[in-house]
Design a protein around this motif. Structure first.
Motif, PDB file in Angstrom:
ATOM      1  N   ALA A 150     -22.709  -2.023   7.922  1.00 39.49           N
ATOM      2  CA  ALA A 150     -21.419  -1.675   7.318  1.00 39.49           C
ATOM      3  C   ALA A 150     -20.703  -0.589   8.114  1.00 39.49           C
ATOM      4  CB  ALA A 150     -21.625  -1.220   5.872  1.00 39.49           C
ATOM      5  N   VAL A 151     -21.430   0.456   8.514  1.00 37.95           N
ATOM      6  CA  VAL A 151     -20.761   1.536   9.245  1.00 37.95           C
ATOM      7  C   VAL A 151     -20.367   1.085  10.648  1.00 37.95           C
ATOM      8  CG1 VAL A 151     -21.802   3.388   7.874  1.00 37.95           C
ATOM      9  CG2 VAL A 151     -22.883   2.701  10.007  1.00 37.95           C
ATOM     10  N   ASN A 152     -21.131   0.182  11.226  1.00 36.04           N
ATOM     11  CA  ASN A 152     -20.727  -0.356  12.536  1.00 36.04           C
ATOM     12  C   ASN A 152     -19.392  -1.081  12.409  1.00 36.04           C
ATOM     13  OD1 ASN A 152     -22.866   0.673  13.990  1.00 36.04           O
ATOM     14  ND2 ASN A 152     -24.114  -1.167  13.766  1.00 36.04           N
ATOM     15  N   TYR A 153     -19.254  -1.898  11.379  1.00 40.03           N
ATOM     16  CA  TYR A 153     -17.990  -2.601  11.157  1.00 40.03           C
ATOM     17  C   TYR A 153     -16.853  -1.609  10.893  1.00 40.03           C
ATOM     18  CZ  TYR A 153     -14.346  -5.230   8.801  1.00 40.03           C
ATOM     19  OH  TYR A 153     -13.128  -5.739   8.432  1.00 40.03           O
ATOM     20  N   LEU A 154     -17.080  -0.641  10.000  1.00 36.61           N
ATOM     21  CA  LEU A 154     -16.030   0.308   9.632  1.00 36.61           C
ATOM     22  C   LEU A 154     -15.610   1.198  10.801  1.00 36.61           C
ATOM     23  CD1 LEU A 154     -17.333   1.263   6.076  1.00 36.61           C
ATOM     24  CD2 LEU A 154     -15.242  -0.022   6.606  1.00 36.61           C
ATOM     25  N   THR A 155     -16.531   1.558  11.672  1.00 32.78           N
ATOM     26  CA  THR A 155     -16.142   2.341  12.855  1.00 32.78           C
ATOM     27  C   THR A 155     -15.380   1.456  13.841  1.00 32.78           C
ATOM     28  OG1 THR A 155     -18.325   2.028  13.855  1.00 32.78           O
ATOM     29  CG2 THR A 155     -17.958   4.085  12.691  1.00 32.78           C
ATOM     30  N   GLN A 156     -15.788   0.204  13.950  1.00 35.04           N
ATOM     31  CA  GLN A 156     -15.120  -0.723  14.867  1.00 35.04           C
ATOM     32  C   GLN A 156     -13.660  -0.934  14.472  1.00 35.04           C
ATOM     33  OE1 GLN A 156     -16.902  -4.616  14.939  1.00 35.04           O
ATOM     34  NE2 GLN A 156     -15.703  -5.276  16.688  1.00 35.04           N
ATOM     35  N   VAL A 157     -13.375  -0.972  13.182  1.00 37.74           N
ATOM     36  CA  VAL A 157     -11.997  -1.179  12.725  1.00 37.74           C
ATOM     37  C   VAL A 157     -11.290   0.150  12.439  1.00 37.74           C
ATOM     38  CG1 VAL A 157     -12.437  -3.510  11.860  1.00 37.74           C
ATOM     39  CG2 VAL A 157     -12.661  -1.555  10.298  1.00 37.74           C
TER      40      VAL A 157
ATOM     41  N   ARG B 226      -1.495  -1.659  16.791  1.00 34.91           N
ATOM     42  CA  ARG B 226      -1.962  -1.970  18.153  1.00 34.91           C
ATOM     43  C   ARG B 226      -2.496  -3.396  18.224  1.00 34.91           C
ATOM     44  NH1 ARG B 226      -3.650   3.230  17.308  1.00 34.91           N
ATOM     45  NH2 ARG B 226      -5.793   2.637  16.873  1.00 34.91           N
ATOM     46  N   VAL B 227      -3.182  -3.820  17.184  1.00 36.90           N
ATOM     47  CA  VAL B 227      -3.693  -5.193  17.137  1.00 36.90           C
ATOM     48  C   VAL B 227      -2.528  -6.173  17.132  1.00 36.90           C
ATOM     49  CG1 VAL B 227      -4.936  -6.872  15.701  1.00 36.90           C
ATOM     50  CG2 VAL B 227      -5.846  -4.555  15.991  1.00 36.90           C
ATOM     51  N   LEU B 228      -1.509  -5.891  16.333  1.00 37.68           N
ATOM     52  CA  LEU B 228      -0.345  -6.780  16.282  1.00 37.68           C
ATOM     53  C   LEU B 228       0.334  -6.894  17.643  1.00 37.68           C
ATOM     54  CD1 LEU B 228       1.281  -5.761  12.870  1.00 37.68           C
ATOM     55  CD2 LEU B 228      -0.055  -7.815  13.381  1.00 37.68           C
ATOM     56  N   THR B 229       0.394  -5.793  18.377  1.00 39.80           N
ATOM     57  CA  THR B 229       0.994  -5.810  19.718  1.00 39.80           C
ATOM     58  C   THR B 229       0.223  -6.758  20.631  1.00 39.80           C
ATOM     59  OG1 THR B 229       1.800  -3.554  19.480  1.00 39.80           O
ATOM     60  CG2 THR B 229       1.592  -4.386  21.719  1.00 39.80           C
ATOM     61  N   ARG B 230      -1.104  -6.653  20.606  1.00 38.41           N
ATOM     62  CA  ARG B 230      -1.925  -7.528  21.446  1.00 38.41           C
ATOM     63  C   ARG B 230      -1.770  -8.993  21.029  1.00 38.41           C
ATOM     64  NH1 ARG B 230      -6.173  -3.814  20.309  1.00 38.41           N
ATOM     65  NH2 ARG B 230      -7.347  -5.542  19.427  1.00 38.41           N
ATOM     66  N   TRP B 231      -1.804  -9.246  19.724  1.00 46.01           N
ATOM     67  CA  TRP B 231      -1.659 -10.623  19.241  1.00 46.01           C
ATOM     68  C   TRP B 231      -0.297 -11.180  19.634  1.00 46.01           C
ATOM     69  CZ3 TRP B 231      -3.741 -10.701  13.507  1.00 46.01           C
ATOM     70  CH2 TRP B 231      -5.117 -10.483  13.526  1.00 46.01           C
ATOM     71  N   GLU B 232       0.731 -10.370  19.452  1.00 41.38           N
ATOM     72  CA  GLU B 232       2.085 -10.818  19.773  1.00 41.38           C
ATOM     73  C   GLU B 232       2.175 -11.240  21.241  1.00 41.38           C
ATOM     74  OE1 GLU B 232       6.432  -8.790  20.403  1.00 41.38           O
ATOM     75  OE2 GLU B 232       5.056  -7.829  19.000  1.00 41.38           O
ATOM     76  N   GLN B 233       1.642 -10.414  22.142  1.00 41.55           N
ATOM     77  CA  GLN B 233       1.709 -10.735  23.570  1.00 41.55           C
ATOM     78  C   GLN B 233       0.920 -11.995  23.886  1.00 41.55           C
ATOM     79  OE1 GLN B 233       3.802  -9.285  25.835  1.00 41.55           O
ATOM     80  NE2 GLN B 233       3.187 -11.162  26.874  1.00 41.55           N
ATOM     81  N   THR B 234      -0.275 -12.117  23.317  1.00 45.11           N
ATOM     82  CA  THR B 234      -1.097 -13.301  23.557  1.00 45.11           C
ATOM     83  C   THR B 234      -0.402 -14.551  23.032  1.00 45.11           C
ATOM     84  OG1 THR B 234      -3.117 -11.977  23.453  1.00 45.11           O
ATOM     85  CG2 THR B 234      -3.354 -14.352  23.099  1.00 45.11           C
ATOM     86  N   LEU B 235       0.215 -14.441  21.854  1.00 45.51           N
ATOM     87  CA  LEU B 235       0.920 -15.583  21.280  1.00 45.51           C
ATOM     88  C   LEU B 235       2.145 -15.973  22.118  1.00 45.51           C
ATOM     89  CD1 LEU B 235       0.578 -14.548  17.560  1.00 45.51           C
ATOM     90  CD2 LEU B 235      -0.313 -16.677  18.554  1.00 45.51           C
TER      91      LEU B 235
END
Length: 185
Positions: free
Chosen positions: A81-88, A120-129
């Motif tokens: 759980a903490v690995n996931y929460l730190t990752q996000v 930041r995630v949206l920026t990456r997704w937008e560019q990839t899309l």
């Protein structure tokens, strides 16, 4: 007695807790209820429980052992759980002074931080899309669908930026206690 004091007294009466104390069972029920809401929204179940436990902790900080005890789960479940929460970027990991144990802590302004990292995630997704739409051909059905998705993320990102600025201004007008227990926001 102020309305806030009356409300606190009523909550203590409802839970059977003395002034300055909390009913551990009531806190546990809150943690599980909020975790359930987060799980229904798509977050991993154990990550939801760990996050809710940290949110309900006055210090917003617990060790793995404290989380395992509070949630009655295994250290392995805490670790995942903490690995996931730190990752996000919903929690941070810090070392206790003079110890080899890690403490897991909610970030200050957790929701602001969480949504800002999504930006930041949206920026990456937008560019990839956008790249994908060009690759597939913007006038093909798949290319048009991907181009619309990119446009949606671009719109969402601009609105999110504006929304976060409005939140900062609105937050200044609120008469909320600080998360560290001090008066003022």
């Amino acid at each position: 007695m102020s309305s806030e004091s009356a409300e606190n007294a009523r909550q203590r009466q409802d839970t059977g807790a003395a002034p300055g104390e909390r009913d551990a069972e009531a806190v546990s029920r809150f943690v599980e209820r909020f975790a359930s809401e987060m799980t229904e929204a798509g977050m991993q179940r154990m990550a939801s429980r760990v996050f809710a436990a940290l949110l309900a902790d006055d210090d917003a900080s617990m060790t793995s052992a404290e989380l395992a005890l509070a949630l009655r789960i295994s250290p392995a479940a805490v670790s995942g759980a903490v690995n996931y929460l730190t990752q996000v970027s919903m929690i941070g990991r810090e070392r206790e002074p003079g110890s080899r144990r890690d403490r897991y802590r909610l970030h200050n302004e957790i929701w602001y931080t969480t949504f800002a990292s999504r930006d930041r995630v949206l920026t990456r997704w937008e560019q990839t899309l956008k790249d994908g739409a060009r690759t597939l051909g913007e006038h093909t059905p798949a290319g048009a669908r991907i181009a619309e998705t990119a446009a949606f993320f671009e719109f969402l990102q601009s609105e999110l930026e504006s929304l976060m600025g409005r939140w900062e201004e609105h937050r200044k007008t609120l008469d909320l206690p600080a998360a560290d227990g001090r008066a003022g926001a």
